[in-house]
Design a protein around this motif. Structure first.
Motif, short mmCIF file in Angstrom:
data_model
loop_
_atom_site.label_atom_id
_atom_site.label_comp_id
_atom_site.label_asym_id
_atom_site.label_seq_id
_atom_site.Cartn_x
_atom_site.Cartn_y
_atom_site.Cartn_z
N LEU A 1 8.56 -7.19 -10.84
CA LEU A 1 9.12 -7.88 -11.99
C LEU A 1 8.48 -7.37 -13.28
N PRO A 2 9.18 -7.49 -14.41
CA PRO A 2 8.63 -7.01 -15.69
C PRO A 2 7.28 -7.61 -16.05
N ALA A 3 7.10 -8.90 -15.81
CA ALA A 3 5.84 -9.55 -16.17
C ALA A 3 4.67 -8.96 -15.39
N TRP A 4 4.90 -8.68 -14.11
CA TRP A 4 3.86 -8.06 -13.27
C TRP A 4 3.56 -6.65 -13.74
N ARG A 5 4.60 -5.88 -14.03
CA ARG A 5 4.41 -4.51 -14.51
C ARG A 5 3.68 -4.50 -15.85
N ARG A 6 4.03 -5.42 -16.72
CA ARG A 6 3.39 -5.48 -18.04
C ARG A 6 1.90 -5.85 -17.89
N HIS A 7 1.63 -6.78 -17.00
CA HIS A 7 0.24 -7.18 -16.77
C HIS A 7 -0.59 -6.02 -16.25
N LEU A 8 -0.07 -5.30 -15.23
CA LEU A 8 -0.82 -4.18 -14.68
C LEU A 8 -0.97 -3.04 -15.69
N THR A 9 0.03 -2.84 -16.50
CA THR A 9 -0.06 -1.81 -17.54
C THR A 9 -1.23 -2.09 -18.47
N ARG A 10 -1.38 -3.33 -18.88
CA ARG A 10 -2.48 -3.69 -19.78
C ARG A 10 -3.83 -3.59 -19.06
N PRO B 1 0.79 -1.25 0.00
CA PRO B 1 0.00 0.00 0.00
C PRO B 1 0.81 1.29 0.00
N TYR B 2 1.96 1.30 0.67
CA TYR B 2 2.75 2.52 0.75
C TYR B 2 4.08 2.37 0.02
N GLY B 3 4.09 1.52 -0.99
CA GLY B 3 5.31 1.27 -1.73
C GLY B 3 5.51 2.23 -2.89
N ARG B 4 6.72 2.23 -3.41
CA ARG B 4 7.03 3.04 -4.59
C ARG B 4 6.23 2.53 -5.78
N SER B 5 5.81 3.43 -6.64
CA SER B 5 5.00 3.05 -7.80
C SER B 5 5.73 2.04 -8.67
N GLY B 6 5.06 0.93 -8.93
CA GLY B 6 5.58 -0.04 -9.87
C GLY B 6 4.99 0.18 -11.25
N VAL B 7 3.81 0.78 -11.27
CA VAL B 7 3.09 1.11 -12.51
C VAL B 7 2.32 2.40 -12.25
N LEU B 8 2.40 3.35 -13.17
CA LEU B 8 1.60 4.56 -13.05
C LEU B 8 1.17 4.98 -14.46
N LEU B 9 -0.12 4.91 -14.71
CA LEU B 9 -0.68 5.27 -16.01
C LEU B 9 -1.63 6.44 -15.85
#
Length: 259
Positions: free
Chosen positions: A238-247, A176-184
């Motif tokens: 991880l890249p796969a997690w970031r890619r999934h959330l991006t989509r 919850p208070y972590g650095r952004s892994g994805v921001l769109l």
């Protein structure tokens, strides 16, 4: 952290004073965050007297020395949302600067997200004069920018039409208070949509759709425009997690703006 190799601070500083071993000093939250044994002098920009925010008829100029707290206090919801994306306390808000966040060029930098999504333009000053660079092109990678030796970021100018447009923002972190892994950030533009992908990638990617796209068009654009190796791989995701959330977030934003 003490920078024990620094022997002098020049305040106020000017472009022509730069020499090897110098660093521009804004808020200092990034500058003092890790050892920098190559530095011998700091050039203080906070004493330059630049107005934090300058409103004109069709643009808002944000000084590089504008603090996060000053930007958050403006009347623009999207600016406040991006300020709230910081992994920082109110103490940092009152010291950290917009320009410092851009120049640090960390993928999670929310001022990079704001400027990229809103067609912001950076004014860069250097020994050979000035130049303008879109925020989306200012950051070239994880920790790298277009700035050359002796150059500094003076301001970011954002069109009012973009700043006041309908927008949708999605942020993802591992906790919850972590650095952004994805921001769109998506915003309406005429009959279409602009979508900025940051934090998940090493540099910003801005996708533009002249008309409101359907789900398939957005997913194809993400696949074609963002290289597979552009996604960040670190302890924040991880890249796969970031890619999934991006989509996933891209589709949520598309649906919200289409409605």
């Amino acid at each position: 952290m003490d920078l024990n190799t620094v022997a002098e601070v020049i305040s106020p500083a000017e472009v022509g004073q730069w020499r090897p071993g110098d660093a521009w000093l804004g808020g200092g939250t990034a500058l003092f965050g890790e050892p920098r044994p190559h530095l011998s002098r700091l050039l203080d920009l906070t004493a330059s007297g630049w107005p934090a925010l300058t409103l004109r008829d069709d643009t808002l100029e944000i000084a590089a020395t504008c603090t996060i707290a000053e930007l958050a206090a403006s009347d623009y919801p999207i600016a406040l949302k991006c300020c709230q994306a910081f992994l920082a306390s109110f103490k940092i808000w009152n010291v950290a600067t917009v320009g410092g966040n851009l120049c640090a060029a960390l993928p999670a930098g929310p001022m990079i997200s704001l400027g990229s999504a809103l067609d912001g333009v950076c004014l860069v000053l250097g020994p050979d004069g000035s130049r303008e660079v879109p925020v989306a092109d200012f950051v070239t990678g994880d920790g790298t920018t277009v700035l050359e030796d002796g150059e500094l970021l003076r301001s970011i100018t954002i069109p009012m039409s973009a700043l006041t447009a309908d927008f949708a923002l999605r942020q993802g972190s591992l906790h919850p208070y972590g650095r952004s892994g994805v921001l769109l950030i998506g915003r309406r533009k005429a009959e279409g949509m602009v979508l900025a992908v940051t934090a998940a990638t090493k540099r910003p990617y801005v996708l533009r759709f002249p008309t409101m796209p359907n789900a398939e068009v957005v997913q194809i654009a993400l696949s074609e425009r963002i290289p597979h190796d552009a996604y960040v791989n670190d302890i924040h995701g991880l890249p796969a997690w970031r890619r999934h959330l991006t989509r996933l977030y891209a589709e949520e934003i598309r649906q919200e703006l289409a409605a």
